[in-house]
Design an enzyme around this catalytic site. Structure first.
Site, mmCIF file in Angstrom:
data_model
loop_
_atom_site.group_PDB
_atom_site.id
_atom_site.type_symbol
_atom_site.label_atom_id
_atom_site.label_comp_id
_atom_site.label_asym_id
_atom_site.label_seq_id
_atom_site.Cartn_x
_atom_site.Cartn_y
_atom_site.Cartn_z
ATOM 1 N N ARG A 197 42.760 47.161 -22.341
ATOM 2 C CA ARG A 197 43.471 47.267 -21.083
ATOM 3 C C ARG A 197 42.866 48.414 -20.263
ATOM 4 O O ARG A 197 42.283 49.338 -20.812
ATOM 5 C CB ARG A 197 44.934 47.574 -21.426
ATOM 6 C CG ARG A 197 45.864 47.568 -20.259
ATOM 7 C CD ARG A 197 47.280 47.361 -20.767
ATOM 8 N NE ARG A 197 48.278 47.638 -19.738
ATOM 9 C CZ ARG A 197 48.512 46.852 -18.708
ATOM 10 N NH1 ARG A 197 47.803 45.760 -18.534
ATOM 11 N NH2 ARG A 197 49.440 47.144 -17.830
ATOM 12 N N THR B 236 48.001 37.290 -14.257
ATOM 13 C CA THR B 236 47.592 37.175 -15.659
ATOM 14 C C THR B 236 47.225 35.753 -16.116
ATOM 15 O O THR B 236 47.587 34.772 -15.493
ATOM 16 C CB THR B 236 48.691 37.731 -16.597
ATOM 17 O OG1 THR B 236 49.143 38.964 -16.096
ATOM 18 C CG2 THR B 236 48.217 37.934 -17.988
ATOM 19 N N THR C 77 44.096 40.100 -17.630
ATOM 20 C CA THR C 77 44.677 40.199 -16.290
ATOM 21 C C THR C 77 43.901 41.155 -15.381
ATOM 22 O O THR C 77 43.189 42.032 -15.854
ATOM 23 C CB THR C 77 46.145 40.683 -16.399
ATOM 24 O OG1 THR C 77 46.784 40.538 -15.137
ATOM 25 C CG2 THR C 77 46.232 42.131 -16.823
ATOM 26 N N GLU D 134 45.855 47.690 -11.745
ATOM 27 C CA GLU D 134 46.677 47.893 -12.943
ATOM 28 C C GLU D 134 47.509 49.173 -12.901
ATOM 29 O O GLU D 134 48.575 49.238 -13.510
ATOM 30 C CB GLU D 134 45.761 47.917 -14.175
ATOM 31 C CG GLU D 134 46.361 47.267 -15.389
ATOM 32 C CD GLU D 134 46.554 45.765 -15.231
ATOM 33 O OE1 GLU D 134 45.636 45.086 -14.758
ATOM 34 O OE2 GLU D 134 47.640 45.297 -15.579
ATOM 35 N N SER E 193 52.631 47.369 -20.354
ATOM 36 C CA SER E 193 52.344 45.984 -19.993
ATOM 37 C C SER E 193 53.348 45.041 -20.622
ATOM 38 O O SER E 193 53.920 45.331 -21.662
ATOM 39 C CB SER E 193 50.947 45.630 -20.499
ATOM 40 O OG SER E 193 50.710 44.262 -20.301
ATOM 41 N N SER E 194 53.544 43.890 -19.994
ATOM 42 C CA SER E 194 54.370 42.841 -20.583
ATOM 43 C C SER E 194 53.546 41.935 -21.484
ATOM 44 O O SER E 194 54.094 41.092 -22.192
ATOM 45 C CB SER E 194 54.985 41.973 -19.486
ATOM 46 O OG SER E 194 55.754 42.739 -18.618
#
Ligand SMILES: *[C@@H]1O[C@H](CO)[C@@H](O)[C@H](O)[C@H]1NC(C)=O
Ligand SMILES: *[C@@H]1O[C@H](CO)[C@@H](O)[C@H](O)[C@H]1NC(C)=O
Ligand SMILES: *[C@@H]1O[C@H](CO)[C@@H](O)[C@H](O)[C@H]1NC(C)=O
Length: 562
Positions: free
Chosen positions: A109, A388, A406, A427, A446-447
């Site tokens: 990420r 995403t 994403t 982000e 994050s989800s």
């Protein structure tokens, strides 16, 4: 002809035996192939969010590639087919189950750059607004992640994974109905037409493309060609990176720092163990914070305690089931503040979310006769968002890959690098409502929750979702539907969802059962006004030797396999 010759008799018996065995073999083969018919696969399957990218992944598998090779190719393809969702300017969380059952999370990420805009979080929007601008760009991890994964699990040469995506980017593809529709949304249309994105996404009249128009990505194709030859270093230390940074700097309209070459050079992928959470007969493996696995596990553990069965969807039970789910989701919203980057927030922990005693305590706080005031769940306001993409893959040797990638919001922060064809993420806006300060190197919460589940009987389910804040309900409800409510994987994913937004209002997807909505209103739930749902779930399941692939029809996906 009668005979007493014992050899002839033995020969007859032997022949009969051979025939019987042969017949049995035919029968067994027939039975096995029968159970694997009807759109299921015997060897491997790929569920990306477009038919084209599932096919690109499958081709790589059939050329001898591993599930990781297939996932990388399918993701590169998705960056061309659905460039609004993901790409080389973003990041990803990938959960891998190796052939002997070890589950590892590759977290690449985005991170906070070394120099970032002073008081960045003061720019956070109050509600669910799309944020734009280069101050929100996190250090992209996408390619370093592919590189690390490929080194460990790759079977085909790196450059091979880029072949099809490069061809698609160069030759162009028709704009899909999904992207075509998005490009006509007034808010998206305005942002695309007024930014450098228009170079790619507009026609000669500077108006956004529509469904069926051919879209080409010549600069992205060139970048991918360089990266295919030179490896990820071309991005993290070479010419692609330099051009990207030049373009980002040219787009800066504020003072106080943004992405620099040194940020790219020092980017590192994090490799950690997955969290393993028992759910009755099933073991679920999810990525730990800052990814969203803890919240998914928390909701599922709460719901598991209500002993759900297919009967839970009958009559009044149905309202009670969804009411309890909503209560669990509200408590999960209240817990979001505990999902932070563990390397930078030693005092924040999400461990309690999968602790049995805590889960029982929360479950006991759920009343069956009504909902409560927001303060009951400790919900603090935070922005909802969308975006995403997810790919689930299972290969012939049992390597399983669940990859969620994403650039955050649709088209990221609409910062496009004309020299490289790469769209930059936004982000850092994921810190909004969740953090007061930022530190260089920190990852935003994050989800994303790429998950892998295994059943006691040896079944495997690779699943994950897209859609920003809607990932958690989309994946949670798909799993509840499939594991406990007796729905097939297809039905489980297709069933309309309900989403508790940042204001604790409940939003219902189109076609949600009206009588249940009335029942939930009667229990005190307030209904929100969300118009668009972007939830997408893509999964692959192997059971009894047969593989089912299911790509969400909401994004017009289709899985592929052989
Ligand atoms: C899976 O990972 C474990 C732990 O790293 C390792 O010991 C094992 O050899 C791996 N299995 C395969 C087939 O690579
Ligand atoms: C661009 O505008 C011209 C003049 O209005 C029109 O004739 C043409 O069809 C438009 N092209 C596209 C691709 O929309
Ligand atoms: C729900 O039931 C509890 C306990 O029976 C009661 O105290 C509470 O007032 C009820 N709440 C509503 C909204 O009816």
């Amino acid at each position: 002809m009668a005979t007493n010759n014992p050899w002839v008799a033995r020969c007859c018996i032997l022949s009969a035996l051979v025939c019987t065995v042969g017949l049995l073999c035919v029968c067994v083969t027939f039975l096995v192939s029968v159970t694997c018919m009807n759109g299921t696969f015997k060897h491997a399957a790929v569920s990306a969010d477009s038919p084209l990218c599932s096919q690109v992944g499958r081709n790589v598998l059939q050329q001898g590639g591993s599930a990781v090779d297939g996932a990388i190719a399918a993701l590169l393809c998705t960056s061309v087919v659905y460039p609004q969702s993901m790409g080389l300017g973003g990041g990803a969380v990938v959960t891998v189950r190796n052939r002997t059952g070890k589950v590892t999370v590759f977290n690449f990420r985005e991170t906070v750059p070394r120099k970032f805009k002073h008081n960045l979080l003061d720019d956070c929007p109050a509600t669910s607004n799309h944020v734009t601008g280069s101050q929100w760009i996190g250090v992209p991890g996408e390619l370093r992640g592919y590189e690390v994964l490929h080194k460990q699990f790759g079977r085909l040469p790196w450059s091979k994974l880029f072949e099809e995506p490069i061809r698609l980017a160069k030759e162009g593809i028709p704009v899909s109905p999904f992207l075509g529709k998005l490009l006509q949304f007034p808010s998206i249309k305005g942002k695309v037409e007024s930014s450098a994105l228009c170079e790619v996404f507009c026609n000669e009249n500077s108006s956004t493309l529509t469904t069926g128009d051919v879209i080409k990505f010549p600069q992205l194709a060139e970048s991918m060609e360089v990266i295919a030859k030179q490896g990820a270093d071309a991005f993290y230390g070479g010419e692609i990176g330099r051009h990207l940074i030049q373009d980002v700097k040219a787009a800066v309209t504020f003072s106080g720092g943004t992405l620099e070459m040194e940020d790219l050079r020092s980017y590192r992928v994090r490799v950690v163990d997955a969290w393993t959470v028992p759910l009755g007969d099933t073991m679920m493996h999810v990525p730990p914070p800052p990814a969203g696995g803890a919240l998914l596990a928390f909701i599922l553990k709460i719901m598991q305690g209500f002993s759900l069965t297919s009967h839970s969807l009958v009559g009044d039970h149905k309202v009670l089931f969804y009411h309890r789910y909503l209560e669990a989701a509200k408590f999960a919203n209240g817990q979001r503040g505990n999902i932070r980057d563990p390397f930078f927030n030693s005092r924040t922990s999400a461990d309690h979310l999968i602790d049995d005693a805590f889960v029982q305590h929360i479950r006991a706080m759920i009343s069956s006769n009504g909902t409560h005031h927001d303060s009951y769940y400790d919900v603090k306001p935070f922005p909802d968002h969308t975006g995403t993409s997810h790919v689930s893959i299972l290969d012939e040797d049992g390597l399983a890959v669940s990859a969620t990638s994403t650039i955050n919001h649709l088209f990221g922060g609409t910062v496009y690098s004309p020299q490289t064809g790469i769209i930059l993420n936004n982000e850092l806006s994921d810190f909004c409502g969740r953090a007061d300060t930022l530190k260089p190197g920190e990852q935003p919460p994050s989800s994303m929750t790429p998950a892998i589940l295994e059943s006691k009987s040896g079944g495997l389910l690779v699943i994950g979702g897209a859609g920003g804040s809607m990932i958690t309900p989309a994946v949670a409800l798909s799993l509840i539907n499939h594991l406990w409510l007796g729905m097939s994987l297809k039905e489980a994913i297709a069933a309309p969802i309900l989403f508790v937004d940042s204001k604790n209002k409940v939003n219902f997807e189109q076609d949600f059962d009206k009588s249940v909505i009335d029942g939930l209103r009667a229990l005190g739930h307030q209904v929100g006004e969300m118009e668009y749902f972007f939830n997408v779930v893509n999964a692959v399941e192997k059971e009894n030797g047969c593989i089912v692939g299911e790509s969400d029809k909401r994004k017009m996906g289709m899985s592929d396999g052989y």
